[in-house]
Scaffold this active site. Sequence first.
Site, short mmCIF file in Angstrom:
data_model
loop_
_atom_site.label_atom_id
_atom_site.label_comp_id
_atom_site.label_asym_id
_atom_site.label_seq_id
_atom_site.Cartn_x
_atom_site.Cartn_y
_atom_site.Cartn_z
N LYS A 125 2.70 12.38 1.54
CA LYS A 125 2.11 11.55 0.47
C LYS A 125 1.84 12.44 -0.72
CE LYS A 125 0.71 7.28 -0.15
NZ LYS A 125 1.12 6.04 0.53
N ASP A 165 3.11 3.83 -4.77
CA ASP A 165 1.85 3.44 -4.12
C ASP A 165 0.98 2.94 -5.29
OD1 ASP A 165 0.35 3.79 -1.32
OD2 ASP A 165 -1.12 4.31 -2.85
P1 NDP Z 1 -0.86 -1.52 -7.18
O1 NDP Z 1 -1.19 -0.39 -8.08
O2 NDP Z 1 0.36 -2.33 -7.45
O3 NDP Z 1 -2.09 -2.53 -7.09
C1 NDP Z 1 -3.32 -2.12 -6.64
C2 NDP Z 1 -4.29 -3.28 -6.73
O4 NDP Z 1 -5.51 -2.93 -6.08
C3 NDP Z 1 -4.65 -3.63 -8.16
O5 NDP Z 1 -4.97 -4.98 -8.23
C4 NDP Z 1 -5.88 -2.76 -8.38
O6 NDP Z 1 -6.75 -3.21 -9.41
C5 NDP Z 1 -6.56 -2.84 -7.03
N1 NDP Z 1 -7.34 -1.62 -6.82
C6 NDP Z 1 -6.88 -0.36 -6.79
N2 NDP Z 1 -7.88 0.52 -6.62
C7 NDP Z 1 -8.99 -0.22 -6.56
C8 NDP Z 1 -10.35 0.10 -6.38
N3 NDP Z 1 -10.76 1.37 -6.26
N4 NDP Z 1 -11.24 -0.93 -6.35
C9 NDP Z 1 -10.84 -2.21 -6.49
N5 NDP Z 1 -9.55 -2.57 -6.66
C10 NDP Z 1 -8.65 -1.59 -6.69
O7 NDP Z 1 -0.80 -0.87 -5.73
P2 NDP Z 1 -0.15 -1.46 -4.39
O8 NDP Z 1 -0.24 -2.93 -4.37
O9 NDP Z 1 1.17 -0.81 -4.23
O10 NDP Z 1 -1.11 -0.83 -3.29
C11 NDP Z 1 -2.22 -1.52 -2.75
C12 NDP Z 1 -2.59 -0.92 -1.40
O11 NDP Z 1 -1.46 -1.06 -0.52
C13 NDP Z 1 -2.91 0.57 -1.40
O12 NDP Z 1 -3.88 0.83 -0.41
C14 NDP Z 1 -1.60 1.22 -0.98
O13 NDP Z 1 -1.80 2.49 -0.42
C15 NDP Z 1 -1.11 0.21 0.04
N6 NDP Z 1 0.31 0.22 0.35
C16 NDP Z 1 1.25 0.09 -0.64
C17 NDP Z 1 2.59 0.09 -0.30
C18 NDP Z 1 3.65 -0.12 -1.31
O14 NDP Z 1 4.81 -0.22 -0.91
N7 NDP Z 1 3.35 -0.24 -2.59
C19 NDP Z 1 3.03 0.28 1.09
C20 NDP Z 1 1.96 0.32 2.05
C21 NDP Z 1 0.66 0.32 1.67
P3 NDP Z 1 -6.70 -2.50 -10.85
O15 NDP Z 1 -5.39 -2.91 -11.43
O16 NDP Z 1 -7.89 -3.02 -11.56
O17 NDP Z 1 -6.78 -1.02 -10.59
O1 2IT Z 2 1.68 3.60 2.10
C1 2IT Z 2 2.91 3.41 2.13
O2 2IT Z 2 3.51 3.20 3.20
C2 2IT Z 2 3.64 3.40 0.87
N1 2IT Z 2 3.04 3.55 -0.18
C3 2IT Z 2 5.14 3.25 0.87
C4 2IT Z 2 5.81 4.56 1.19
C5 2IT Z 2 7.30 4.57 1.03
O3 2IT Z 2 7.84 5.67 1.18
O4 2IT Z 2 7.94 3.55 0.80
#
Ligand code: NDP
Ligand code: 2IT
Length: 445
Positions: A125, A165
């Site tokens: 990561k 992420d």
């Molecule tokens: P994005 O940046 O697209 O969206 C994140 C969302 O969560 C936004 O709405 C953001 O609000 C909110 N958020 C982030 N930090 C905070 C916080 N500290 N308090 C409140 N709201 C918060 O990220 P993703 O959707 O990609 O990721 C969301 C989660 O999913 C994370 O935990 C990530 O690790 C996990 N994840 C993502 C994957 C991927 O493929 N993208 C794969 C597996 C897991 P704001 O815009 O106001 O910051």
């Molecule tokens: O938390 C996760 O699994 C991710 N942010 C996606 C990682 C990836 O390599 O697609």
Amino acid sequence: MSYTDDVLAVVEKRNQSQPEFLQAVKEVLESLGPVIDKHPEYREEGILERIVEPERQIIFRVPWIDDEGNTQVNRAFRVEFNSAIGPYKGGLRFHPSVYIGIIKFLGFEQVFKNALTGLPMGGGKGGSDFDPKGKSDREVMRFCYSFMSELFRHIGPDTDVPAGDIGVGGREIGYLFGQYKKIRNHFVGVLTGKGLNWGGSLIRTEATGYGCVYFTEEMLKTQGKDFKGKEVIVSGSGNVAIYATEKIYQLGGKVIAMCDSSGFIHDPDGVNLDTVREIKEVRRGRIKEYLEKHSSAKYGEKFSDIWKIKCDIALPSATQNEIDKESAESLVSNGCIAVGEGANMPCTPEATDVFIKAKVLYGPGKAANAGGVSTSGLEMSQNSLRLSWSRKEVDEKLHNIMINIHDACLKASNECGTPGNYVNGANIAGFKKVAQTMMDHGIYG
Ligand code: NDP
Ligand code: 2IT
């Protein structure tokens, strides 16, 4: 003291200022008792001592120039945690809260998650304390170029393959890829989540959200239930939340609340996803703007109040530790039957205990959100083959992977004597594959 207690004591001593990392390690080690008892050779070969220590940690400076001509400096990280079963694989997070402890917790989770996918990917990561919010496209571009000017020497399609992420989506992956290609003069699949014209996979954008819903659907099936007619809270409004919501509507459910870091919207009529996408994906605006179009909705500023809304299913898809004990208790007392973690570690250990004690179907992130990295693995396969699969093909493969992960977790939970405990199931099923491979490679492997 047991072997897991011994190792945990060392981890606690060495990483005192990294609470999120300690939380993630503790949860995994607490699940492993039954496996460790069966395999005394793991202790002899120091498997646990090795698995909790990243293979390599890179910390670097990212200088860049903002639109006013000022020099800015951010700190960046890549933690290459474990390469037993494949090249390091895992996302990059750009958020002001990022420090080494967050990246280590995410990297550690990724090791077991990637093992669960059944694809050959190790765990890693990275990220930076850079905040893309409020920055112009040009500023994000300059930051990404500078970030990759250092990262390029550590990664490669068979070495370490980053992706997105929080704060890293298609725009950032584009800038990062452009700079890697320029510096290395290699057009290779060194990143996933790429654009569809230049090596990206169909369904990768949707994959984490879709996958989380597929996993939750499998959990519901064990009780003869499904998403039809269910009211769902999906926290966040980013990549994971948006595509989880899309899939829930396709399966006949209704999403009644979403949020961002400033507050949440509650729309009892069902959140209009087109509006959310327009605000978030097109304008990069705030979720509060939803109210301008939908008078049926209410807005709340206290983030945790989203969990006080009555719902059948909750998919926390924003960030770590967003559900604490109190929030978990209100979900349970309001009749919530299932929780699928779209985010990484969104529940505190106390919240997790509440769900498990109440026999809520509870899918931990390393299983429930593995669809994103699984489809990244499928993107890597397509890049190696130099061809691309159709939307239908990738979606079917993703769906099958999520069914397999669900079944593997359930089986492992039965075998260790805690049937239906997906936390133990995911930790054990992921660990066994990595541990056995580390045994095969020897202590210096
Ligand atoms: P994005 O940046 O697209 O969206 C994140 C969302 O969560 C936004 O709405 C953001 O609000 C909110 N958020 C982030 N930090 C905070 C916080 N500290 N308090 C409140 N709201 C918060 O990220 P993703 O959707 O990609 O990721 C969301 C989660 O999913 C994370 O935990 C990530 O690790 C996990 N994840 C993502 C994957 C991927 O493929 N993208 C794969 C597996 C897991 P704001 O815009 O106001 O910051
Ligand atoms: O938390 C996760 O699994 C991710 N942010 C996606 C990682 C990836 O390599 O697609």
